[in-house]
Design a protein around this motif. Structure first.
Motif, PDB file in Angstrom:
ATOM      1  N   LEU A  70    -101.654   8.418 -34.502  1.00  0.00           N
ATOM      2  CA  LEU A  70    -100.711   9.216 -33.722  1.00  0.00           C
ATOM      3  C   LEU A  70    -101.243  10.623 -33.483  1.00  0.00           C
ATOM      4  N   LEU A  71    -101.826  11.224 -34.501  1.00  0.00           N
ATOM      5  CA  LEU A  71    -102.408  12.557 -34.337  1.00  0.00           C
ATOM      6  C   LEU A  71    -103.559  12.502 -33.335  1.00  0.00           C
ATOM      7  N   THR A  72    -104.369  11.461 -33.427  1.00  0.00           N
ATOM      8  CA  THR A  72    -105.495  11.326 -32.501  1.00  0.00           C
ATOM      9  C   THR A  72    -104.998  11.152 -31.065  1.00  0.00           C
ATOM     10  N   ALA A  73    -103.957  10.353 -30.897  1.00  0.00           N
ATOM     11  CA  ALA A  73    -103.386  10.171 -29.560  1.00  0.00           C
ATOM     12  C   ALA A  73    -102.886  11.507 -29.011  1.00  0.00           C
ATOM     13  N   ALA A  74    -102.284  12.321 -29.863  1.00  0.00           N
ATOM     14  CA  ALA A  74    -101.807  13.636 -29.422  1.00  0.00           C
ATOM     15  C   ALA A  74    -102.965  14.543 -29.029  1.00  0.00           C
ATOM     16  N   ILE A  75    -104.049  14.511 -29.813  1.00  0.00           N
ATOM     17  CA  ILE A  75    -105.209  15.361 -29.523  1.00  0.00           C
ATOM     18  C   ILE A  75    -105.841  14.964 -28.192  1.00  0.00           C
ATOM     19  N   TRP A  76    -105.985  13.681 -27.951  1.00  0.00           N
ATOM     20  CA  TRP A  76    -106.603  13.225 -26.708  1.00  0.00           C
ATOM     21  C   TRP A  76    -105.683  13.416 -25.504  1.00  0.00           C
ATOM     22  N   SER A  77    -104.373  13.350 -25.725  1.00  0.00           N
ATOM     23  CA  SER A  77    -103.428  13.431 -24.606  1.00  0.00           C
ATOM     24  C   SER A  77    -103.126  14.851 -24.176  1.00  0.00           C
ATOM     25  N   LEU A  78    -103.112  15.780 -25.131  1.00  0.00           N
ATOM     26  CA  LEU A  78    -102.663  17.138 -24.836  1.00  0.00           C
ATOM     27  C   LEU A  78    -103.390  17.772 -23.643  1.00  0.00           C
ATOM     28  N   PRO A  79    -104.721  17.728 -23.560  1.00  0.00           N
ATOM     29  CA  PRO A  79    -105.367  18.339 -22.385  1.00  0.00           C
ATOM     30  C   PRO A  79    -104.965  17.659 -21.075  1.00  0.00           C
ATOM     31  N   MET A  80    -104.750  16.342 -21.103  1.00  0.00           N
ATOM     32  CA  MET A  80    -104.426  15.627 -19.871  1.00  0.00           C
ATOM     33  C   MET A  80    -103.070  16.020 -19.306  1.00  0.00           C
ATOM     34  N   ILE A  81    -102.187  16.514 -20.168  1.00  0.00           N
ATOM     35  CA  ILE A  81    -100.877  16.945 -19.693  1.00  0.00           C
ATOM     36  C   ILE A  81    -101.017  18.040 -18.647  1.00  0.00           C
ATOM     37  N   PHE A  82    -102.052  18.863 -18.757  1.00  0.00           N
ATOM     38  CA  PHE A  82    -102.211  20.020 -17.878  1.00  0.00           C
ATOM     39  C   PHE A  82    -103.278  19.802 -16.815  1.00  0.00           C
ATOM     40  N   SER A  83    -103.720  18.571 -16.661  1.00  0.00           N
ATOM     41  CA  SER A  83    -104.729  18.239 -15.666  1.00  0.00           C
ATOM     42  C   SER A  83    -104.069  17.830 -14.353  1.00  0.00           C
ATOM     43  N   PHE A  84    -104.809  17.960 -13.254  1.00  0.00           N
ATOM     44  CA  PHE A  84    -104.391  17.292 -12.037  1.00  0.00           C
ATOM     45  C   PHE A  84    -104.518  15.787 -12.276  1.00  0.00           C
ATOM     46  N   PRO A  85    -103.826  14.966 -11.494  1.00  0.00           N
ATOM     47  CA  PRO A  85    -103.772  13.524 -11.794  1.00  0.00           C
ATOM     48  C   PRO A  85    -105.140  12.865 -11.797  1.00  0.00           C
ATOM     49  N   LEU A  86    -105.322  11.927 -12.721  1.00  0.00           N
ATOM     50  CA  LEU A  86    -106.592  11.224 -12.877  1.00  0.00           C
ATOM     51  C   LEU A  86    -106.518   9.857 -12.210  1.00  0.00           C
ATOM     52  N   HIS A  87    -107.395   9.602 -11.258  1.00  0.00           N
ATOM     53  CA  HIS A  87    -107.634   8.276 -10.669  1.00  0.00           C
ATOM     54  C   HIS A  87    -106.441   7.707  -9.891  1.00  0.00           C
ATOM     55  N   SER A  88    -105.486   8.518  -9.543  1.00  0.00           N
ATOM     56  CA  SER A  88    -104.328   8.011  -8.795  1.00  0.00           C
ATOM     57  C   SER A  88    -103.587   9.183  -8.169  1.00  0.00           C
ATOM     58  N   ARG A  89    -102.938   8.914  -7.031  1.00  0.00           N
ATOM     59  CA  ARG A  89    -102.138   9.929  -6.357  1.00  0.00           C
ATOM     60  C   ARG A  89    -100.639   9.628  -6.460  1.00  0.00           C
ATOM     61  N   ASP A  90    -100.266   8.713  -7.314  1.00  0.00           N
ATOM     62  CA  ASP A  90     -98.864   8.318  -7.416  1.00  0.00           C
ATOM     63  C   ASP A  90     -97.949   9.494  -7.738  1.00  0.00           C
ATOM     64  N   VAL A  91     -98.429  10.436  -8.537  1.00  0.00           N
ATOM     65  CA  VAL A  91     -97.570  11.539  -8.956  1.00  0.00           C
ATOM     66  C   VAL A  91     -97.132  12.383  -7.765  1.00  0.00           C
ATOM     67  N   TYR A  92     -97.936  12.425  -6.697  1.00  0.00           N
ATOM     68  CA  TYR A  92     -97.515  13.187  -5.528  1.00  0.00           C
ATOM     69  C   TYR A  92     -96.342  12.504  -4.830  1.00  0.00           C
ATOM     70  N   ALA A  93     -96.314  11.171  -4.873  1.00  0.00           N
ATOM     71  CA  ALA A  93     -95.146  10.453  -4.357  1.00  0.00           C
ATOM     72  C   ALA A  93     -93.924  10.766  -5.225  1.00  0.00           C
ATOM     73  N   TYR A  94     -94.141  10.854  -6.547  1.00  0.00           N
ATOM     74  CA  TYR A  94     -93.040  11.217  -7.434  1.00  0.00           C
ATOM     75  C   TYR A  94     -92.529  12.622  -7.100  1.00  0.00           C
TER      76      TYR A  94
END
Length: 454
Positions: free
Chosen positions: A63-87
């Motif tokens: 769980l700690l490792t998942a948090a460490i790997w996920s935290l930077p991605m929270i502040f990234s532009f979307p990776l490999h998909s544009r779905d979030v712009y539809a959202y």
């Protein structure tokens, strides 16, 4: 290497992927990746997968490792998909009083301009509850494009928190090590990259569906309480994405395994299915009061319009490219073929693995197999669709051959996105199929199993 060095290596892989994608935005407008991007992101994805593999199912800090790997991605532009712009476009519409089932995505200001050529002139495909959530998050972010992208990741974070509680509980019920369940079903790079980095609403759908299955294991009120709560949670999952209905078959199978007693038959099985089914439908309809069922409008986006990893999408693309049929006709035929194939596949899976009046059969393989059939036979298949069943696979307690196929599936879903940023899905799949086939062949009859066999 010591385990924490692998945690660091995975984090570096995440940062490299983020850096390459964010440096190659082309002003945010839809554009194929630069030639160099996969040369950077493909090895970085491989490093993340390797780090996850090296940590292994006995790693004590998933769980700690998942948090460490996920935290930077929270502040990234979307990776490999544009779905979030539809959202974001949909959220802007809701926040400004427009009906997303009537107003096209392209009318939604800046995020609407970024949704991509296939969806610009379409209306929303998501249920009403999901639209309400999009509107709330857009309002929270002040409709700012970047902060809306960040805010849209909050449901994925919530999904990971839910799985962190649900997966160990399910694992204990079937005699699987909870650490194995968390490693394979939550720390898995496909889950983290697609849910957090890719910002897909499949995350909350899957987490709520998993919680529904766990709830169905509750035998209180003479066995009915769990069915009621499970149906309610599954209805909310359908309010996020309609595909959650597929989990209902697995929910019934798991519930039947726990509830069947000597002398029970088809009548009792029918009741075990009807009670959660009726509550699921009622909860879904109740969650749709804001905008109704407008996602069924003919103006809604059709997944067949974009070529994906689904074989049927290639058929539709062939029809479009060669102009053999009008586009609308080709799409209808492919949609019909998909529905027929899914129905046939589910019937076959039910006959082989599903519950019956006189037996509980194999509920967990049944749950996973139904989801796999829906993905393979569907009109669209994207790498993030495999997150529907990844969290549940280890609960099936299968043998070496199936575990090997599972690992190859994880590798494919983890390595396809950087390739598909630049080249067509079927070309990317052909390229990746060669090393994966050689890997499978190298195992041969060794009996190697990448997962512990219970």
């Amino acid at each position: 290497m010591r385990p924490w060095w692998w945690v660091f290596a995975g984090l570096m892989g995440v940062l490299v992927v983020m850096g390459a994608v964010n440096a190659d935005l082309h002003g945010l407008l839809e554009h194929r990746a630069s030639w160099w991007r996969p040369l950077v992101t493909f090895p970085a994805h491989a490093v993340i997968l390797l780090a996850w593999w090296q940590l292994g199912p006995r790693w004590k800090r998933p769980l700690l490792t998942a948090a460490i790997w996920s935290l930077p991605m929270i502040f990234s532009f979307p990776l490999h998909s544009r779905d979030v712009y539809a959202y974001g476009a949909t959220g802007w519409q809701v926040d400004n009083g427009f009906d997303p089932y009537v107003t096209t995505l392209g009318a939604a200001g800046q995020p609407g301009l970024l949704v991509g050529i296939h969806w610009f002139d379409t209306t929303s495909v998501y249920p009403s509850l999901q639209l309400d959530i999009f509107g709330l998050l857009s309002r929270l972010a002040g409709a700012d494009l970047y902060w809306t992208t960040v805010a849209m990741r909050l449901p994925a974070v919530l999904a990971l928190v839910i799985l962190a509680f649900v997966l160990p509980a399910l694992a204990r019920r079937v005699g699987v090590d909870p650490r194995l369940a968390l490693w394979a079903g939550l720390l898995n790079p496909v889950i983290l990259v697609q849910w957090v980095g890719g910002v897909h609403n499949d995350a909350l759908m899957v987490a709520l569906a998993a919680a529904a299955v766990l709830a169905a294991c509750d035998l209180g009120w003479r066995g009915w309480r769990g069915l009621v709560v499970g149906g309610l949670l599954l209805g909310l999952a359908m309010g996020i994405k309609q595909s959650a209905a597929l989990f209902g078959l697995g929910l019934v199978a798991v519930a039947w395994q726990l509830r069947r007693r000597e002398g029970d038959g088809w009548g009792r099985l029918a009741a075990t299915a009807v009670v959660p089914g009726a509550i699921t439908v009622a909860a879904f309809l109740a969650s749709s009061v804001s905008f109704g069922l407008g996602w069924r409008n003919p103006t809604a986006g059709n997944p067949i319009e974009a070529t994906s990893n689904a074989p049927l999408s290639w058929v539709a693309s062939f029809f479009r490219y060669h102009e053999l049929l009008p586009v609308a006709t080709a799409n209808q035929l492919v949609s019909l073929a998909s529905s027929v194939l899914i129905a046939i596949g589910i019937v076959v899976v039910w006959v082989l693995l599903g519950p019956r009046g006189d037996t509980v059969a194999r509920p967990w393989p049944f749950l996973v197999a139904v989801l796999v059939v829906a993905c393979v036979c569907g009109p669209a298949l994207q790498p993030w669709y495999v997150t529907w069943f990844i969290p549940f696979f280890v609960l099936c307690r299968l043998g070496g051959r199936w575990n090997r196929l599972w690992l190859l599936g994880v590798l494919a879903a983890g390595l396809l996105p950087p390739l598909q940023d630049l080249i067509s899905p079927y070309v990317a799949m052909a390229i990746l199929a060669v090393p994966l086939f050689l890997m499978l062949r190298s195992w041969g009859g060794t009996g190697y199993s990448p997962l512990p066999v219970a």
